[in-house]
Design a protein around this motif. Structure first.
Motif, PDB file in Angstrom:
ATOM      1  N   GLY A   1      27.691  39.132  45.844  1.00  0.00           N
ATOM      2  CA  GLY A   1      28.965  38.796  46.464  1.00  0.00           C
ATOM      3  C   GLY A   1      29.978  39.895  46.683  1.00  0.00           C
ATOM      4  N   ALA A   2      29.613  41.145  46.553  1.00  0.00           N
ATOM      5  CA  ALA A   2      30.597  42.222  46.728  1.00  0.00           C
ATOM      6  C   ALA A   2      31.267  42.158  48.096  1.00  0.00           C
ATOM      7  CB  ALA A   2      29.952  43.590  46.517  1.00  0.00           C
ATOM      8  N   ASN A   3      30.497  41.986  49.151  1.00  0.00           N
ATOM      9  CA  ASN A   3      31.072  41.967  50.493  1.00  0.00           C
ATOM     10  C   ASN A   3      31.793  40.657  50.785  1.00  0.00           C
ATOM     11  OD1 ASN A   3      30.095  44.612  51.233  1.00  0.00           O
ATOM     12  ND2 ASN A   3      28.078  43.673  51.232  1.00  0.00           N
ATOM     13  N   ALA A   4      31.282  39.552  50.277  1.00  0.00           N
ATOM     14  CA  ALA A   4      31.963  38.266  50.441  1.00  0.00           C
ATOM     15  C   ALA A   4      33.341  38.320  49.790  1.00  0.00           C
ATOM     16  CB  ALA A   4      31.120  37.144  49.844  1.00  0.00           C
ATOM     17  N   VAL A   5      33.413  38.872  48.594  1.00  0.00           N
ATOM     18  CA  VAL A   5      34.701  38.990  47.896  1.00  0.00           C
ATOM     19  C   VAL A   5      35.633  39.924  48.661  1.00  0.00           C
ATOM     20  CG1 VAL A   5      35.801  39.908  45.812  1.00  0.00           C
ATOM     21  CG2 VAL A   5      33.849  38.336  45.619  1.00  0.00           C
ATOM     22  N   TYR A   6      35.122  41.048  49.124  1.00  0.00           N
ATOM     23  CA  TYR A   6      35.952  41.983  49.900  1.00  0.00           C
ATOM     24  C   TYR A   6      36.553  41.276  51.111  1.00  0.00           C
ATOM     25  CZ  TYR A   6      37.485  45.694  52.940  1.00  0.00           C
ATOM     26  OH  TYR A   6      38.262  46.469  53.763  1.00  0.00           O
ATOM     27  N   LEU A   7      35.719  40.548  51.850  1.00  0.00           N
ATOM     28  CA  LEU A   7      36.217  39.862  53.043  1.00  0.00           C
ATOM     29  C   LEU A   7      37.248  38.797  52.677  1.00  0.00           C
ATOM     30  CD1 LEU A   7      32.863  39.612  55.017  1.00  0.00           C
ATOM     31  CD2 LEU A   7      34.851  41.041  55.609  1.00  0.00           C
ATOM     32  N   ALA A   8      37.016  38.051  51.604  1.00  0.00           N
ATOM     33  CA  ALA A   8      37.989  37.049  51.166  1.00  0.00           C
ATOM     34  C   ALA A   8      39.316  37.708  50.794  1.00  0.00           C
ATOM     35  CB  ALA A   8      37.433  36.249  49.991  1.00  0.00           C
ATOM     36  N   GLN A   9      39.249  38.876  50.188  1.00  0.00           N
ATOM     37  CA  GLN A   9      40.467  39.605  49.836  1.00  0.00           C
ATOM     38  C   GLN A   9      41.231  40.083  51.068  1.00  0.00           C
ATOM     39  OE1 GLN A   9      38.519  42.524  47.334  1.00  0.00           O
ATOM     40  NE2 GLN A   9      39.284  41.552  45.457  1.00  0.00           N
ATOM     41  N   HIS A  10      40.561  40.113  52.204  1.00  0.00           N
ATOM     42  CA  HIS A  10      41.174  40.583  53.445  1.00  0.00           C
ATOM     43  C   HIS A  10      41.359  39.464  54.466  1.00  0.00           C
ATOM     44  CE1 HIS A  10      40.166  44.322  51.475  1.00  0.00           C
ATOM     45  NE2 HIS A  10      41.148  44.825  52.194  1.00  0.00           N
ATOM     46  N   GLY A  11      41.572  38.256  53.967  1.00  0.00           N
ATOM     47  CA  GLY A  11      41.985  37.153  54.812  1.00  0.00           C
ATOM     48  C   GLY A  11      40.893  36.305  55.434  1.00  0.00           C
ATOM     49  N   PHE A  12      39.652  36.548  55.093  1.00  0.00           N
ATOM     50  CA  PHE A  12      38.566  35.756  55.659  1.00  0.00           C
ATOM     51  C   PHE A  12      38.270  34.527  54.817  1.00  0.00           C
ATOM     52  CE2 PHE A  12      37.824  39.773  57.713  1.00  0.00           C
ATOM     53  CZ  PHE A  12      37.267  39.450  58.938  1.00  0.00           C
ATOM     54  N   ARG A  13      37.892  33.459  55.486  1.00  0.00           N
ATOM     55  CA  ARG A  13      37.275  32.310  54.828  1.00  0.00           C
ATOM     56  C   ARG A  13      35.780  32.603  54.893  1.00  0.00           C
ATOM     57  NH1 ARG A  13      39.216  27.942  58.544  1.00  0.00           N
ATOM     58  NH2 ARG A  13      39.373  29.764  59.838  1.00  0.00           N
ATOM     59  N   VAL A  14      35.154  32.744  53.741  1.00  0.00           N
ATOM     60  CA  VAL A  14      33.804  33.296  53.669  1.00  0.00           C
ATOM     61  C   VAL A  14      32.797  32.272  53.165  1.00  0.00           C
ATOM     62  CG1 VAL A  14      32.378  35.122  52.654  1.00  0.00           C
ATOM     63  CG2 VAL A  14      34.792  35.565  53.135  1.00  0.00           C
ATOM     64  N   LEU A  15      31.645  32.264  53.840  1.00  0.00           N
ATOM     65  CA  LEU A  15      30.467  31.589  53.332  1.00  0.00           C
ATOM     66  C   LEU A  15      29.440  32.680  53.063  1.00  0.00           C
ATOM     67  CD1 LEU A  15      28.551  29.238  52.664  1.00  0.00           C
ATOM     68  CD2 LEU A  15      27.959  29.165  55.111  1.00  0.00           C
TER      69      LEU A  15
ATOM     70  N   ALA B   1      33.592  36.318  42.405  1.00  0.00           N
ATOM     71  CA  ALA B   1      34.713  35.757  43.162  1.00  0.00           C
ATOM     72  C   ALA B   1      35.781  35.215  42.227  1.00  0.00           C
ATOM     73  CB  ALA B   1      34.212  34.661  44.100  1.00  0.00           C
ATOM     74  N   GLN B   2      35.358  34.523  41.172  1.00  0.00           N
ATOM     75  CA  GLN B   2      36.316  33.986  40.211  1.00  0.00           C
ATOM     76  C   GLN B   2      37.083  35.119  39.534  1.00  0.00           C
ATOM     77  OE1 GLN B   2      34.613  31.923  36.842  1.00  0.00           O
ATOM     78  NE2 GLN B   2      36.467  30.691  36.583  1.00  0.00           N
ATOM     79  N   GLN B   3      36.389  36.170  39.113  1.00  0.00           N
ATOM     80  CA  GLN B   3      37.053  37.300  38.460  1.00  0.00           C
ATOM     81  C   GLN B   3      38.018  38.009  39.398  1.00  0.00           C
ATOM     82  OE1 GLN B   3      33.613  39.481  37.060  1.00  0.00           O
ATOM     83  NE2 GLN B   3      33.581  38.389  35.100  1.00  0.00           N
ATOM     84  N   ALA B   4      37.692  38.005  40.695  1.00  0.00           N
ATOM     85  CA  ALA B   4      38.568  38.649  41.676  1.00  0.00           C
ATOM     86  C   ALA B   4      39.721  37.739  42.096  1.00  0.00           C
ATOM     87  CB  ALA B   4      37.763  39.057  42.902  1.00  0.00           C
ATOM     88  N   GLY B   5      39.662  36.472  41.722  1.00  0.00           N
ATOM     89  CA  GLY B   5      40.719  35.529  42.061  1.00  0.00           C
ATOM     90  C   GLY B   5      40.716  35.107  43.521  1.00  0.00           C
ATOM     91  N   VAL B   6      39.526  35.080  44.136  1.00  0.00           N
ATOM     92  CA  VAL B   6      39.424  34.665  45.534  1.00  0.00           C
ATOM     93  C   VAL B   6      38.514  33.459  45.652  1.00  0.00           C
ATOM     94  CG1 VAL B   6      39.880  36.980  46.455  1.00  0.00           C
ATOM     95  CG2 VAL B   6      37.513  36.245  46.062  1.00  0.00           C
ATOM     96  N   VAL B   7      38.654  32.775  46.775  1.00  0.00           N
ATOM     97  CA  VAL B   7      37.816  31.621  47.054  1.00  0.00           C
ATOM     98  C   VAL B   7      36.780  32.020  48.096  1.00  0.00           C
ATOM     99  CG1 VAL B   7      37.759  29.280  47.991  1.00  0.00           C
ATOM    100  CG2 VAL B   7      39.664  30.000  46.528  1.00  0.00           C
TER     101      VAL B   7
END
Length: 190
Positions: A45-59, A75-81
């Motif tokens: 999930g490194a890239n999924a988390v990065y994208l979520a941190q930059h405003g994306f809704r990610v699957l 994702a949980q540790q990064a605080g993103v959904v």
């Protein structure tokens, strides 16, 4: 499944935890306000988390249950959904409850699929990406990994994705982890 074992044994040299500059550039320049993103073969999930941190809704999808469990933890540790699912990338046409996506990316899955799997993947992706959307693909060029043939040529990528995508850019290079020839493809949904 073999991929679960690989993740349990931590034999994942591709899982660097670093988002490639090609993904960073797409996220910040092409989609500065975010959008919907599909991370195919998301691994941990490194890239999924990065994208979520930059405003994306990610699957993010991966065939490995272990990888998805690790991605959920990240994702949980990064605080993103991020929505993270166990799914087969050759069955993208079955993801009818999500999308369409503005950005899709695949860093290292497509090149390991069979010819039939690649066809199914390309067909399924076409209907998951919005017209004008972007698809980033990182893949090995044809060769062998150990005794196993692996890789995809620019001509094959062009042919497989011709029904729905145009190739905008191909950057040839070499994978620093194993010195295997590789390429970054930027395609646009038409």
């Amino acid at each position: 499944m073999i991929w679960d074992v690989v993740y349990w044994l931590k034999r994942t040299p591709w899982d660097t935890g670093i988002t490639p500059p090609e993904v960073v550039e797409a996220a910040t320049r092409r989609f500065p306000k975010g959008g919907r993103a599909l991370d195919i073969g998301c691994g941990t999930g490194a890239n999924a988390v990065y994208l979520a941190q930059h405003g994306f809704r990610v699957l993010g999808i991966d065939v490995s249950r272990r990888a998805i469990a690790l991605a959920r933890r990240r994702a949980q540790q990064a605080g993103v959904v991020c929505e993270l699912r166990v799914a087969n990338m050759t069955q993208l046409d079955q993801l009818t409850d999500v999308g369409p996506f503005d950005l899709a990316l695949d860093i290292g899955c497509f090149h390991s699929l069979s010819v039939e799997g690649r066809r199914a993947y390309a067909h399924g992706l076409r209907d998951r990406v919005v017209r004008g959307g972007m698809y980033l693909l990182y893949a090995f060029c044809p060769g062998k990994l150990g005794l196993r043939p692996i890789g995809v040529s620019p001509d094959e990528v062009g042919s497989l994705f011709a029904d729905g995508f145009l190739i905008h850019d191909v950057k040839l290079g070499e994978d620093s982890g194993n010195e295997h020839a590789s390429a970054w493809y930027t395609l646009q949904r038409v």
